[in-house]
Scaffold this active site. Structure first.
Site, short mmCIF file in Angstrom:
data_model
loop_
_atom_site.label_atom_id
_atom_site.label_comp_id
_atom_site.label_asym_id
_atom_site.label_seq_id
_atom_site.Cartn_x
_atom_site.Cartn_y
_atom_site.Cartn_z
N ASP A 95 -4.20 58.79 21.77
CA ASP A 95 -4.40 58.10 23.17
C ASP A 95 -5.80 57.63 23.57
OD1 ASP A 95 -1.82 57.45 23.77
OD2 ASP A 95 -1.84 58.69 25.62
N HIS A 137 -7.74 57.85 34.92
CA HIS A 137 -6.99 58.99 34.35
C HIS A 137 -7.66 60.24 34.00
CE1 HIS A 137 -3.06 56.86 34.75
NE2 HIS A 137 -3.72 56.06 33.64
N GLY A 145 -4.97 59.37 28.90
CA GLY A 145 -4.53 57.69 29.32
C GLY A 145 -5.68 56.75 29.07
N HIS A 174 0.01 52.56 36.72
CA HIS A 174 0.09 54.12 36.37
C HIS A 174 -0.66 54.68 37.52
CE1 HIS A 174 0.07 52.12 32.42
NE2 HIS A 174 1.17 52.97 32.14
N TYR A 300 -3.01 45.18 29.40
CA TYR A 300 -2.66 45.28 28.10
C TYR A 300 -2.18 43.85 27.41
CZ TYR A 300 -3.84 49.93 29.52
OH TYR A 300 -4.42 50.85 30.30
#
Length: 426
Positions: A95, A137, A145, A174, A300
């Site tokens: 990640d 994150h 993340g 998120h 994204y």
């Protein structure tokens, strides 16, 4: 109502040239696309545009552990295999891959958020924008993340030098877990995160019952949502909660994380928000006329990220933008319709009226327990934390960047694919 807002905008073209890897959903190239769309609409002429300083390791260590910062500085694609234990310890890998110029990437986006906070502190602007920031994150001692350095925490720490209370609002799909965790035990920062929760969705935190602890009890607010929330439900809930929060908490500054993965049709998202629905949150927060630091975050489907953050830049500038996208270096990404706005999605909305009402009632009830605008005994304000940099290529962030420097952009061949070779193809 104050006169026209003064806006500071931070951008360094190098931030969009890094490459996380061919199969990684994070494409910093979206930042170049956003910037060029902002230029194409002429929005740069209405703002003060700055190249940020690159954050120093010692600045990053205001929040992050020095050993973690030092490791990020030392590691690179050539030597990473020599440190398997440290790679695991700091959660670097799939990640959060190690890539070329990774530390410089962190320095740029973190430096921009720190600079943005300083300009607000010094009353040099009313609103500061850093679309490269918002990496919510990252934790004190590890990456998470797609986030390595938590620029938001560093920016909030800077704002706390001048403001007794700072409000953090997060509309990324998120949960803003890294920011919440950093301030979980204090009443000087209230964190409010609107996010998808459940079904093992990353990062798995952000239940409505997570409210803070000790002095921070009731100062963490989580708005857990299900798949498919639409503009009407989201905006109604956002307005009800944020208006009450601002009334009760009376923040001296607001940080707004505008993650664009909450838009419809995002590759990692599951909401139905249109660009207008997402931007409505920015418009609502702006109306409070409280010093405002705006960042990016997730997102994204990169052409939609660029659309969204351009529209939101326009809103912050009180500028209506034509729907037809002007010619720019990345125009082909916006085919076939070349329109700025995107509509909402068609995922089934699992957020029933009763579910939304229940969440709202719990949150508003918890707000009754907070001390009305907690008092903070402010100490003498520490100085801004600048260390002289002898690199003659480094520019003073307080100096206007000329047009040529601003527009200059190096394109990566491996990020500008056509057709079947495009890793970003749907």
């Amino acid at each position: 109502m104050r006169s026209k807002d003064k806006i500071s905008y931070f951008y360094d073209g190098d931030v969009g040239n890094v490459y996380f890897g061919p199969n990684h959903p994070m494409k910093p190239h979206r930042l170049c696309m956003t910037h060029h769309l902002i230029l194409a609409y002429g929005l740069h002429s209405k703002m003060e545009v700055y190249r940020p300083h690159k954050a120093y390791p010692i600045e990053m260590a205001q929040f992050h552990s020095p050993d973690y910062v030092e490791f990020l500085q030392r590691i690179n694609p050539e030597n990473k295999d020599l440190f398997p234990n440290d790679m695991a310890r700091y959660n670097l890998g799939e990640d959060c891959p190690v890539f070329e110029d990774m530390f410089e990437f962190c320095q740029i986006y973190a430096g921009a958020t720190i600079d943005a906070a300083r300009r607000l502190n010094n009353k040099l602007c009313d609103i500061a924008i850093n679309w490269a920031g918002g990496l919510h994150h990252a934790k004190k001692c590890d990456a998470s993340g797609f986030c390595y350095i938590n620029d938001l925490v560093l920016g909030i720490l800077e704002l706390l030098k001048h403001h007794p209370r700072v409000l953090y609002i997060d509309i990324d799909v998120h949960h803003g877990d890294g920011v919440e965790e950093a301030f979980y035990f204090t009443d000087r920062v209230m964190t409010v995160s609107f996010h998808k929760f459940g079904d093992k969705f990353f990062p798995g935190t952000g239940d409505v019952k997570e409210i803070g602890e000790r002095e921070g009890k009731f100062y963490a607010i989580n708005v857990p949502l299900r798949d498919g929330i639409d503009d009407i439900s989201f905006n109604r809930l956002f307005r009800a909660i944020i208006s009450k929060v601002v009334e009760m908490y009376q923040p001296g500054a607001i940080v707004l994380q505008c993650g664009a993965d909450s838009l419809a049709r995002d590759r990692l998202g599951c909401f139905n928000l249109s660009i207008d629905g997402h931007a409505e949150c920015v418009k609502f927060v702006k109306k409070f006329n409280i010093p405002l630091l705006v960042t990016g975050g997730g997102g994204y489907t990169k052409e939609n990220v660029a659309r969204c953050w351009t529209v939101e830049t326009g809103i912050l500038l009180d500028t209506e933008l034509p729907n037809e996208i002007p010619d720019n270096d990345y125009i082909k990404y916006f085919a076939p319709d070349f329109s700025l706005k995107i509509p909402g999605g068609h995922i089934e909305n699992l957020n029933t009226k009763s579910y939304i009402s229940s969440i709202k009632a719990q949150i508003l009830d918890n707000l009754r327990y907070i001390q009305h605008a907690p008092n903070v005994q402010m100490q003498e304000v520490p100085p801004d934390f600048y260390i002289p940099d002898f690199d003659e290529d480094e520019q003073n962030p307080d100096v206007r960047v000329d047009q040529r420097s601003r527009d200059k952009q190096i394109q990566r061949d491996d990020e500008y694919f056509d057709g079947d070779n495009d890793n970003d193809a749907s």
